[in-house]
Enzyme design. Structure first.
Site, PDB file in Angstrom:
ATOM      1  N   ASN A   1       0.876  -1.174   0.000  1.00 35.95           N
ATOM      2  CA  ASN A   1       0.000   0.000   0.000  1.00 35.95           C
ATOM      3  C   ASN A   1       0.913   1.223   0.000  1.00 35.95           C
ATOM      4  OD1 ASN A   1      -1.722   2.091   0.630  1.00 35.95           O
ATOM      5  ND2 ASN A   1      -2.238   1.348   2.677  1.00 35.95           N
ATOM      6  N   TRP A   2       0.974   1.893  -1.139  1.00 32.24           N
ATOM      7  CA  TRP A   2       1.896   3.046  -1.249  1.00 32.24           C
ATOM      8  C   TRP A   2       1.400   4.254  -0.473  1.00 32.24           C
ATOM      9  CZ3 TRP A   2       3.760   3.669  -7.051  1.00 32.24           C
ATOM     10  CH2 TRP A   2       4.363   2.472  -7.472  1.00 32.24           C
ATOM     11  N   LYS A   3       0.129   4.255  -0.080  1.00 30.55           N
ATOM     12  CA  LYS A   3      -0.468   5.435   0.566  1.00 30.55           C
ATOM     13  C   LYS A   3      -0.237   6.658  -0.331  1.00 30.55           C
ATOM     14  CE  LYS A   3       0.090   3.080   4.924  1.00 30.55           C
ATOM     15  NZ  LYS A   3       0.356   3.118   6.348  1.00 30.55           N
TER      16      LYS A   3
ATOM     17  N   HIS B   1      -9.022   0.933   5.389  1.00 32.76           N
ATOM     18  CA  HIS B   1      -7.736   1.126   6.057  1.00 32.76           C
ATOM     19  C   HIS B   1      -7.941   2.061   7.259  1.00 32.76           C
ATOM     20  CE1 HIS B   1      -3.658   2.310   6.897  1.00 32.76           C
ATOM     21  NE2 HIS B   1      -3.276   1.218   6.251  1.00 32.76           N
TER      22      HIS B   1
ATOM     23  N   GLU C   1      -6.284   4.415   8.400  1.00 32.28           N
ATOM     24  CA  GLU C   1      -6.059   5.849   8.124  1.00 32.28           C
ATOM     25  C   GLU C   1      -7.297   6.477   7.492  1.00 32.28           C
ATOM     26  OE1 GLU C   1      -2.417   5.381   5.926  1.00 32.28           O
ATOM     27  OE2 GLU C   1      -1.408   4.761   7.771  1.00 32.28           O
TER      28      GLU C   1
ATOM     29  N   GLU D   1      -4.816  -5.402  10.696  1.00 28.68           N
ATOM     30  CA  GLU D   1      -3.803  -4.370  10.896  1.00 28.68           C
ATOM     31  C   GLU D   1      -4.016  -3.684  12.246  1.00 28.68           C
ATOM     32  OE1 GLU D   1      -1.957  -3.167   6.944  1.00 28.68           O
ATOM     33  OE2 GLU D   1      -3.536  -1.744   7.407  1.00 28.68           O
TER      34      GLU D   1
ATOM     35  N   GLY E   1       3.104   1.833  10.882  1.00 31.87           N
ATOM     36  CA  GLY E   1       4.038   2.951  10.746  1.00 31.87           C
ATOM     37  C   GLY E   1       4.783   3.281  12.025  1.00 31.87           C
TER      38      GLY E   1
ATOM     39  N   SER F   1       4.105  -2.584  10.128  1.00 32.06           N
ATOM     40  CA  SER F   1       5.569  -2.635  10.251  1.00 32.06           C
ATOM     41  C   SER F   1       6.170  -3.963   9.765  1.00 32.06           C
ATOM     42  CB  SER F   1       6.008  -2.315  11.682  1.00 32.06           C
ATOM     43  OG  SER F   1       5.582  -1.001  12.030  1.00 32.06           O
TER      44      SER F   1
ATOM     45  N   GLY G   1       3.170  -1.277   4.248  1.00 29.37           N
ATOM     46  CA  GLY G   1       3.164   0.163   3.975  1.00 29.37           C
ATOM     47  C   GLY G   1       4.577   0.631   3.670  1.00 29.37           C
ATOM     48  N   GLY G   2       5.227   1.222   4.680  1.00 30.85           N
ATOM     49  CA  GLY G   2       6.540   1.853   4.499  1.00 30.85           C
ATOM     50  C   GLY G   2       7.542   1.008   3.724  1.00 30.85           C
TER      51      GLY G   2
HETATM   52  P1  PGA Z   1       3.363   0.013   7.685  1.00 33.92           P
HETATM   53  O1  PGA Z   1       1.873   0.221   7.162  1.00 33.92           O
HETATM   54  O2  PGA Z   1       3.896  -1.221   7.011  1.00 33.92           O
HETATM   55  O3  PGA Z   1       4.098   1.253   7.277  1.00 33.92           O
HETATM   56  O4  PGA Z   1       3.279  -0.153   9.177  1.00 33.92           O
HETATM   57  C1  PGA Z   1       1.016  -0.871   6.996  1.00 33.92           C
HETATM   58  C2  PGA Z   1      -0.309  -0.409   6.454  1.00 33.92           C
HETATM   59  O5  PGA Z   1      -0.770   0.672   6.833  1.00 33.92           O
HETATM   60  O6  PGA Z   1      -0.927  -1.101   5.613  1.00 33.92           O
END
Ligand code: PGA
Length: 252
Positions: A11-13, A97, A99, A169, A175, A215, A236-237
């Site tokens: 997920n590039w966000k 998600h 967020e 998640e 993150g 993470s 994510g990251g």
């Molecule tokens: P992260 O994000 O790997 O940066 O913790 C995961 C996600 O939000 O899908």
């Protein structure tokens, strides 16, 4: 060992311009061209979907959007509909998600409509669920996850469930660098599978892929994947760098 095919999704966000996305995708494709086994999913922002779609076409890599409206068209300024995504070649859509639930007020009743709209349009939903740090500390994890699953999947039939991917998640692990231990991730995902068995059936629950997200990195993916109920990762990251994401896709 389950017969569920693993899914590794990135997920590039809100990261990467079109030129950055093109550069990433060329390098990444080269790094994973011999990978057999997991389904690989790339989730760029809307603006990069068309460019990434044409680069990955024919490779078997799946393309995901990060959100979608439930209507086909209409007066919904700033929104994107299922046929718009289908036309670009989108295979999957990340829904719910944390967020989006937190910053965009995405709620369970919208998600129930989005889940049905995605499946009706032939787009595979990747539904995210998870508890906050407080909810875990107060022993409310099961209540939170059970509530999200029952509400978000209310329009889904037993036979449709196999076409859904769930991502567990924990909000406290996203993150933050704090990965859930493999034991916590396994226990919680087993609870999610048991809940799906209650809502639908044991067989339907056994067939669903349930991913862990929060993470995930090249150096912790293997221990997570060794757990019986963890069928993949939503990253994510660590998916923004081609070497790092390829390292996750190549978990042993
Ligand atoms: P992260 O994000 O790997 O940066 O913790 C995961 C996600 O939000 O899908």
């Amino acid at each position: 060992m389950s017969s569920r095919v693993p899914v590794i999704a990135g997920n590039w966000k809100m990261h990467k311009t079109i030129s950055e996305a093109e550069e990433f995708t060329q390098i990444f494709l080269n790094l994973v061209k011999d990978v057999q086994g997991p389904e690989i999913v790339i989730g760029p922002p809307f603006t990069c979907l068309a460019a990434v779609s044409s680069i990955i076409s024919g490779t078997g890599i799946r393309l995901a959007a990060q959100n979608m409206h439930f209507e086909q068209s209409g007066a919904f300024t700033g929104e994107i509909s299922p046929p718009m995504l289908k036309e670009i070649g989108v295979d999957d859509v990340i829904l719910g998600h944390s967020e989006r639930r937190e910053y965009n007020a995405e709620n369970d009743s919208d998600l129930a409509l989005k889940m049905a709209a995605a499946l009706d349009s032939g787009i595979r939903p990747v539904l995210c669920v998870g508890e906050s740090e407080n909810e875990r500390e107060e022993n409310r994890t099961e209540e939170k996850l059970g509530g999200q699953l029952r509400s978000d999947l209310v329009n889904i039939t037993e036979s449709q469930l196999e076409g859904v991917v769930i991502a567990y998640e924990p909000i406290w692990a996203i993150g933050t660098g704090k990965t859930a231990t493999p034991q916590i991730a396994q226990e919680t995902i087993a609870f999610i599978r048991a809940t799906l068995a209650e809502i639908f059936s044991r067989d339907a629950a056994e067939a669903v892929r349930i991913l862990y997200g929060g993470s995930v990195k090249p150096d912790n993916i293997s221990e997570l994947m060794a757990e019986a109920d963890i069928d993949g990762a939503l990253v994510g990251g660590a998916c923004l760098d081609p070497e790092s994401f390829a390292g996750i896709v190549r978990f042993e």
